[in-house]
Design a protein around this motif. Structure first.
Motif, PDB file in Angstrom:
ATOM      1  N   TYR A 117       0.847  -1.197   0.000  1.00 30.68           N
ATOM      2  CA  TYR A 117       0.000   0.000   0.000  1.00 30.68           C
ATOM      3  C   TYR A 117       0.882   1.247   0.000  1.00 30.68           C
ATOM      4  O   TYR A 117       1.847   1.343   0.771  1.00 30.68           O
ATOM      5  N   THR A 118       0.579   2.219  -0.871  1.00 33.31           N
ATOM      6  CA  THR A 118       1.325   3.488  -0.914  1.00 33.31           C
ATOM      7  C   THR A 118       0.339   4.646  -1.072  1.00 33.31           C
ATOM      8  O   THR A 118       0.399   5.411  -2.031  1.00 33.31           O
ATOM      9  N   GLY A 119      -0.581   4.774  -0.137  1.00 34.43           N
ATOM     10  CA  GLY A 119      -1.630   5.789  -0.221  1.00 34.43           C
ATOM     11  C   GLY A 119      -1.264   7.090   0.446  1.00 34.43           C
ATOM     12  O   GLY A 119      -0.117   7.343   0.821  1.00 34.43           O
ATOM     13  N   ALA A 120      -2.276   7.960   0.600  1.00 39.76           N
ATOM     14  CA  ALA A 120      -2.165   9.263   1.263  1.00 39.76           C
ATOM     15  C   ALA A 120      -1.065  10.134   0.657  1.00 39.76           C
ATOM     16  O   ALA A 120      -0.143  10.572   1.346  1.00 39.76           O
ATOM     17  N   PRO A 121      -1.144  10.443  -0.644  1.00 42.51           N
ATOM     18  CA  PRO A 121      -0.086  11.248  -1.275  1.00 42.51           C
ATOM     19  C   PRO A 121      -0.166  12.721  -0.882  1.00 42.51           C
ATOM     20  O   PRO A 121      -1.235  13.227  -0.515  1.00 42.51           O
ATOM     21  N   TYR A 122       0.967  13.403  -0.965  1.00 43.44           N
ATOM     22  CA  TYR A 122       1.013  14.844  -0.732  1.00 43.44           C
ATOM     23  C   TYR A 122       2.019  15.438  -1.701  1.00 43.44           C
ATOM     24  O   TYR A 122       3.204  15.070  -1.694  1.00 43.44           O
ATOM     25  N   LEU A 123       1.559  16.351  -2.559  1.00 36.50           N
ATOM     26  CA  LEU A 123       2.372  16.904  -3.647  1.00 36.50           C
ATOM     27  C   LEU A 123       2.720  18.357  -3.378  1.00 36.50           C
ATOM     28  O   LEU A 123       1.845  19.164  -3.040  1.00 36.50           O
ATOM     29  N   ILE A 124       4.008  18.704  -3.531  1.00 37.85           N
ATOM     30  CA  ILE A 124       4.448  20.098  -3.486  1.00 37.85           C
ATOM     31  C   ILE A 124       5.429  20.327  -4.626  1.00 37.85           C
ATOM     32  O   ILE A 124       5.868  19.384  -5.307  1.00 37.85           O
ATOM     33  N   GLN A 125       5.783  21.574  -4.831  1.00 41.09           N
ATOM     34  CA  GLN A 125       6.857  21.904  -5.761  1.00 41.09           C
ATOM     35  C   GLN A 125       7.827  22.860  -5.086  1.00 41.09           C
ATOM     36  O   GLN A 125       7.440  23.683  -4.258  1.00 41.09           O
ATOM     37  N   THR A 126       9.098  22.709  -5.424  1.00 44.47           N
ATOM     38  CA  THR A 126      10.122  23.660  -5.017  1.00 44.47           C
ATOM     39  C   THR A 126      10.547  24.446  -6.251  1.00 44.47           C
ATOM     40  O   THR A 126       9.905  24.366  -7.305  1.00 44.47           O
ATOM     41  N   CYS A 179       6.237  20.422   3.011  1.00 40.91           N
ATOM     42  CA  CYS A 179       6.216  21.880   2.917  1.00 40.91           C
ATOM     43  C   CYS A 179       7.485  22.340   2.220  1.00 40.91           C
ATOM     44  O   CYS A 179       8.578  21.870   2.535  1.00 40.91           O
ATOM     45  N   SER A 180       7.353  23.250   1.273  1.00 38.59           N
ATOM     46  CA  SER A 180       8.517  23.854   0.631  1.00 38.59           C
ATOM     47  C   SER A 180       8.981  25.042   1.457  1.00 38.59           C
ATOM     48  O   SER A 180       8.195  25.941   1.773  1.00 38.59           O
ATOM     49  N   LEU A 181      10.272  25.048   1.825  1.00 41.76           N
ATOM     50  CA  LEU A 181      10.839  26.118   2.637  1.00 41.76           C
ATOM     51  C   LEU A 181      11.616  27.134   1.812  1.00 41.76           C
ATOM     52  O   LEU A 181      12.071  28.139   2.334  1.00 41.76           O
ATOM     53  N   GLY A 182      11.777  26.875   0.506  1.00 41.61           N
ATOM     54  CA  GLY A 182      12.554  27.754  -0.353  1.00 41.61           C
ATOM     55  C   GLY A 182      13.918  27.177  -0.663  1.00 41.61           C
ATOM     56  O   GLY A 182      14.490  26.412   0.112  1.00 41.61           O
ATOM     57  N   ASP A 183      14.459  27.538  -1.837  1.00 39.58           N
ATOM     58  CA  ASP A 183      15.806  27.105  -2.238  1.00 39.58           C
ATOM     59  C   ASP A 183      15.950  25.582  -2.223  1.00 39.58           C
ATOM     60  O   ASP A 183      16.971  25.043  -1.795  1.00 39.58           O
ATOM     61  N   ASP A 184      14.929  24.874  -2.705  1.00 41.51           N
ATOM     62  CA  ASP A 184      14.958  23.408  -2.776  1.00 41.51           C
ATOM     63  C   ASP A 184      15.195  22.765  -1.415  1.00 41.51           C
ATOM     64  O   ASP A 184      15.755  21.670  -1.311  1.00 41.51           O
ATOM     65  N   THR A 185      14.776  23.464  -0.373  1.00 39.56           N
ATOM     66  CA  THR A 185      14.750  22.888   0.973  1.00 39.56           C
ATOM     67  C   THR A 185      13.299  22.595   1.320  1.00 39.56           C
ATOM     68  O   THR A 185      12.411  23.398   1.032  1.00 39.56           O
ATOM     69  N   ILE A 186      13.049  21.442   1.919  1.00 39.75           N
ATOM     70  CA  ILE A 186      11.681  21.035   2.204  1.00 39.75           C
ATOM     71  C   ILE A 186      11.559  20.603   3.658  1.00 39.75           C
ATOM     72  O   ILE A 186      12.552  20.481   4.378  1.00 39.75           O
ATOM     73  N   MET A 187      10.337  20.377   4.081  1.00 39.91           N
ATOM     74  CA  MET A 187      10.071  19.850   5.417  1.00 39.91           C
ATOM     75  C   MET A 187       9.070  18.716   5.287  1.00 39.91           C
ATOM     76  O   MET A 187       8.055  18.845   4.594  1.00 39.91           O
ATOM     77  N   ALA A 188       9.371  17.602   5.944  1.00 35.34           N
ATOM     78  CA  ALA A 188       8.443  16.480   6.026  1.00 35.34           C
ATOM     79  C   ALA A 188       7.753  16.525   7.378  1.00 35.34           C
ATOM     80  O   ALA A 188       8.369  16.847   8.390  1.00 35.34           O
TER      81      ALA A 188
END
Length: 653
Positions: free
Chosen positions: A539-548, A613-622
Motif C-alpha cells: 500500500y502506498t496511499g495518502a499522497p502529498y504533492l508540493i513543488q520547489t 512543505c517547501s521552505l525555499g531554495d529546494d529545501t523542504i520539510m516532512a
C-alpha cells in the motif's frame, strides 16, 4: 505562570516592577548592583582555565524588567551593573537580558558556539535578592561534546542537530521559581518547548558545550553533524544522561558513523547529477494524540503547523524554520454533545492567501472535517464506535496572521449514510480559492474528488462540482499545486480490485478548471514514477504533492517492509522527486530517489498521515505522526524533519 515557594512568579516580578508607577514616584535615579557568580561548575560567559567563572565585556542583566547598561569589565569574577531605572526590592534578576522575550524566559533552541566553548545567550542564571548584592545561580547544566572524525575525513562540523532520543524537551520557555534563600530553579515547559537544539559555529568544531535544562534524557541523545554541504556524520548514545544545573557533564561514549550508514570516506563527487534528499534530525512539534499535521510558510516568514487531537484542531507557529514551536492555539472545537461520542475535528489543512490577493490579502483559511463517532456496546459488552452522519467540510478564517479565528462555517455536508473527508485549499493565480475534498455522496462505498470555489477570499462559496471520479472505486486524499497554467491534483487511486492504493496525478488546465469530470480512463491522468508503485501487496496511499524551485516532490505512506499487515497499520512516510526540467507534454513521470525522512521500526510503529512543505531554495520539510517513546505504538507524536535536495552525490568508495 504558577510556581510555589516564592514571593511571586519570577516573570511577574520582572514584568510588574519594571512598569510600576508607585516605584517611579517613590524612587528616582538609578540602581547599581554588585554581582558575583556561584563557584561550582557550569559556565558563565567565559570559563577560566582553572574552571572558575568570569563575567565578560558586553554582558547585560535584567532586573525587575529593566535592562542594565553593558558591562565594560572583561574576564572578571565580580562585576558592577548599572540600571538606569528606579527599581525597588525585592530584585528579581536574570542573565542574560536577551533571554527574556515577550515576558517569557527562554532557553534558546539555536545556540552559537565556538571551539571548546558555549553560547553566552544560553548560559541562563537568576537570583532573587532583597539587596543590591546579587549572587547569580545557574539555571542550566552543560553537556560537553567531543567529535571523533574518521581519520580520512577532511570535513568539519559547522552545524549540529542535538535531539533527545525519547522526545524530552531540551529548549524553550522556562518556568522559574526561587527558594527562601533566593536560589532559583527552573523547569522546562513541554507545551512551549523543543526536543532538539541547533548548534552553529563560524568554523569547524571538534569540542563544544551545549546548555541544557536540568533534566534526565532516559534514552540518551543523537547528533547529526553537518557542514555547508549537508549532513555527513551521525552519533548517538542510548545511555541515560542526567543534566544537573551548574555542572558540566562530559558526554558518554558516542558511536560515530557516516550519514546513512555509508563507509566513512565522506568525499563529495562533484560530477553527481542524481537528485537526492539529505534529511536532518526529527523535531517534536506536539506529543500525545497529535496527527494529520500540515505546515506552510506564512507571508511574514513564520511557519504555521496545523494538526488534530481528538475533539480539537490546533495551530502552532515557528519563527526559526521549525526548530522551536509556540504553544498550541485551538482553532476548531467540537461544541456538540460529547456524551457517548468520539467527535473529531479531523483532517485539518490551511492556506494563507497571498499578500496580493485581490479579495482578502493575507487571510488564513483553515479547513477541517467535522465527524462524530457514537459509542455502541457489543453483545459481549465491549465498547466500539460507529460513524454518525452527515460529516461536514468546514472552515475558520483569521485576518490577523493566526492570532484570532472565526467560528466554524460549514461549507458542505455529506449524505445521511456517507461521509466526506480530507479538505485541501488552493489559491489560484487570479486570487480565486478552491477547496478540494473526498466525497462519498451519493455513492455507497465509493467516492469522488469534489471542488468548491470562492471568488471573494473565502466569504462565499459556489456549488460543489466533481473534479474526478473512478466508477466503482475511491479516488481519495487530494492535494494540489499550480504550475505553468495547470492544476496538478495528486490523489490515491486503485485501478482494480487487486490493487492497493497508490498515487496518481491529474493535470487540469486553469482554463478548463474542472468543467467536466475527469474519469479514470482520461488522458489527463498519469502516474509520476519511474518505477510503478501499483501493487497487490504494498500500500502506498495518502499522497502529498508540493513543488520547489526546481522539483516536484511527492510523499506517500508505504507498507513496504511490513507486507501482510492491515493497509496502514505499519505504513511509514516515503518521498520521491523529479526535476521540473524533465517534464514532457505537461507531465512529470520520472519521480525517483525514494527516501524515508524518519527511520521507524515497522514491526512496532508507523509514520502516517504525512505531508510536505517547501521552505525555499529546494529545501523542504516532512511532517509525520508516529509513536511516542522510541517511536513505538500507534501514531500520535507529531514530528517535522527538514530536508535539502541536492544533485551532489556522496562518493563512499
Amino acid at each position: 505562570m504558577k510556581n510555589t515557594g516564592i514571593l511571586a512568579t519570577a516573570i511577574c516580578c520582572i514584568a510588574f516592577y519594571g512598569c510600576s508607577n508607585a516605584s517611579l514616584e517613590q524612587n528616582s535615579g538609578s540602581r547599581t548592583f554588585s554581582c558575583t557568580l556561584e563557584d561550582n561548575g557550569g559556565g558563565k560567559t567565559v570559563l577560566a582555565d582553572a574552571g572558575s567563572l568570569l563575567w565578560s565585556a558586553g554582558d547585560r542583566i535584567i532586573v525587575n524588567g529593566e535592562i542594565s547598561q553593558a558591562l565594560e569589565q572583561d574576564r572578571a569574577t565580580s562585576a558592577t551593573f548599572l540600571v538606569n531605572a528606579p527599581v525597588q526590592a525585592p530584585y528579581t534578576a536574570v542573565y542574560p537580558a536577551s533571554a527574556f522575550s515577550e515576558n517569557k524566559l527562554v532557553l534558546p533552541a539555536r545556540q552559537q558556539v565556538t571551539e571548546g566553548g558555549f553560547d553566552p545567550a544560553a548560559a541562563l542564571m537568576a537570583v532573587l535578592s532583597e539587596t543590591e548584592t546579587l549572587r547569580f545561580h545557574h539555571l542550566c547544566g552543560y553537556l560537553r561534546i567531543n567529535i571523533e572524525y574518521p581519520a580520512n575525513c577532511s570535513r568539519r562540523a559547522t552545524e549540529i542537530t542535538f535531539a533527545s532520543n525519547s522526545g524530552e524537551t531540551v529548549a524553550g520557555v522556562l518556568n522559574l521559581a526561587f527558594d527562601a534563600e533566593g536560589i532559583p530553579s527552573a523547569t522546562i515547559s513541554a507545551e512551549e518547548g523543543s526536543s532538539t537544539i541547533q548548534i552553529t559555529a563560524g568554523s569547524g568544531l571538534s569540542s563544544f558545550l551545549i546548555a541544557l535544562p536540568e533534566c534526565r534524557l532516559d534514552r540518551g541523545f543523537s547528533l547529526r553533524i553537518a557542514d555547508q554541504e549537508g549532513v555527513f556524520l551521525t552519533a548517538e548514545t542510548g545511555n541515560s544522561v542526567e543534566i544537573v544545573k551548574s555542572r558540566i557533564l562530559n558526554a558518554p561514549a558516542l558511536k560515530f558513523s557516516a550519514a546513512d550508514g555509508k563507509l566513512p570516506d565522506l568525499v563529495e563527487d562533484e560530477s553527481g547529477n542524481e537528485p537526492v534528499i539529505i534529511w536532518e534530525s526529527p523535531v517534536l512539534v506536539s506529543p500525545w494524540c497529535s496527527t494529520y499535521g500540515r505546515v506552510h510558510r506564512l507571508n511574514d516568514g513564520r511557519l504555521m503547523c496545523c494538526y488534530s487531537n481528538t475533539w480539537n484542531s490546533y495551530a502552532r507557529f515557528s519563527s526559526d524554520d521549525g526548530t522551536a514551536w509556540s504553544a498550541a492555539k485551538t482553532v476548531a472545537s467540537w461544541t456538540g454533545d460529547k456524551t457517548g461520542t468520539c467527535a473529531r475535528m479531523d483532517n485539518p489543512e490551511f492556506a494563507q492567501l497571498s499578500a496580493s490577493n485581490p479579495y482578502k490579502p493575507g487571510r488564513i483559511i483553515y479547513a477541517v472535517n467535522e465527524r462524530v463517532n457514537r459509542a455502541i456496546t457489543g453483545e459481549d459488552g465491549s465498547t466500539g464506535y460507529e460513524s454518525e452522519y452527515p460529516f461536514h467540510i468546514s472552515i475558520a478564517v483569521s485576518d490577523d496572521n493566526g492570532q484570532t479565528w472565526s467560528q466554524l462555517k460549514r461549507l458542505y455536508s455529506s449524505s445521511s449514510r456517507n461521509g466526506c473527508y480530507e479538505p485541501f485549499i488552493l489559491e489560484l493565480p487570479d486570487g480565486r480559492v478552491q477547496i478540494y475534498f473526498a466525497d462519498e455522496s451519493p455513492y455507497y462505498g465509493y467516492q469522488n474528488i469534489s471542488v468548491m470555489e470562492s471568488t471573494d477570499g473565502g466569504e462565499n462559496w459556489g456549488e460543489k462540482r466533481i473534479a474526478c471520479y473512478s466508477p466503482a472505486f475511491r479516488d481519495g486524499m487530494p492535494t494540489a499545486t499550480v504550475f505553468n497554467g495547470n492544476i496538478y491534483l495528486a490523489i490515491e487511486y486503485v485501478g482494480s480490485q487487486l490493487e492497493k492504493f497508490h498515487p496518481q496525478i491529474i493535470c487540469e488546465s486553469l482554463e478548463d478548471n474542472w468543467s467536466s469530470i475527469v474519469y479514470n480512463n482520461s488522458a489527463k491522468r498519469f502516474f509520476p514514477f519511474t518505477k510503478s508503485l501499483a501493487s497487490s501487496t504494498v500500500y502506498t496511499g495518502a499522497p502529498y504533492l508540493i513543488q520547489t524551485e526546481n522539483y516536484f516532490v511527492l510523499s506517500y505512506q508505504s507498507t513496504k517492509g511490513s507486507e501482510g499487515d492491515a493497509d496502514t497499520a505499519h505504513a511509514v512516510m516515503e518521498v520521491q522527486l523529479c526535476p521540473k526540467s524533465e517534464m514532457s507534454e505537461g507531465k512529470f513521470t520520472t519521480m525517483r530517489s525514494a527516501t524515508r525522512p524518519m527511520q521507524i521500526d515497522q514491526s512496532k510503529s508507523c509514520g502516517k498521515w504525512n505531508s510536505l512543505c517547501s521552505l525555499g531554495d529546494d529545501t523542504i520539510m516532512a511532517i509525520t505522526s508516529t509513536g511516542g517513546t522510541g517511536h513505538e505504538s500507534s501514531a500520535g507524536f507529531l514530528y517535522v524533519i527538514k530536508g535539502r535536495i541536492t544533485t551532489k552525490s556522496l562518493n563512499f568508495e
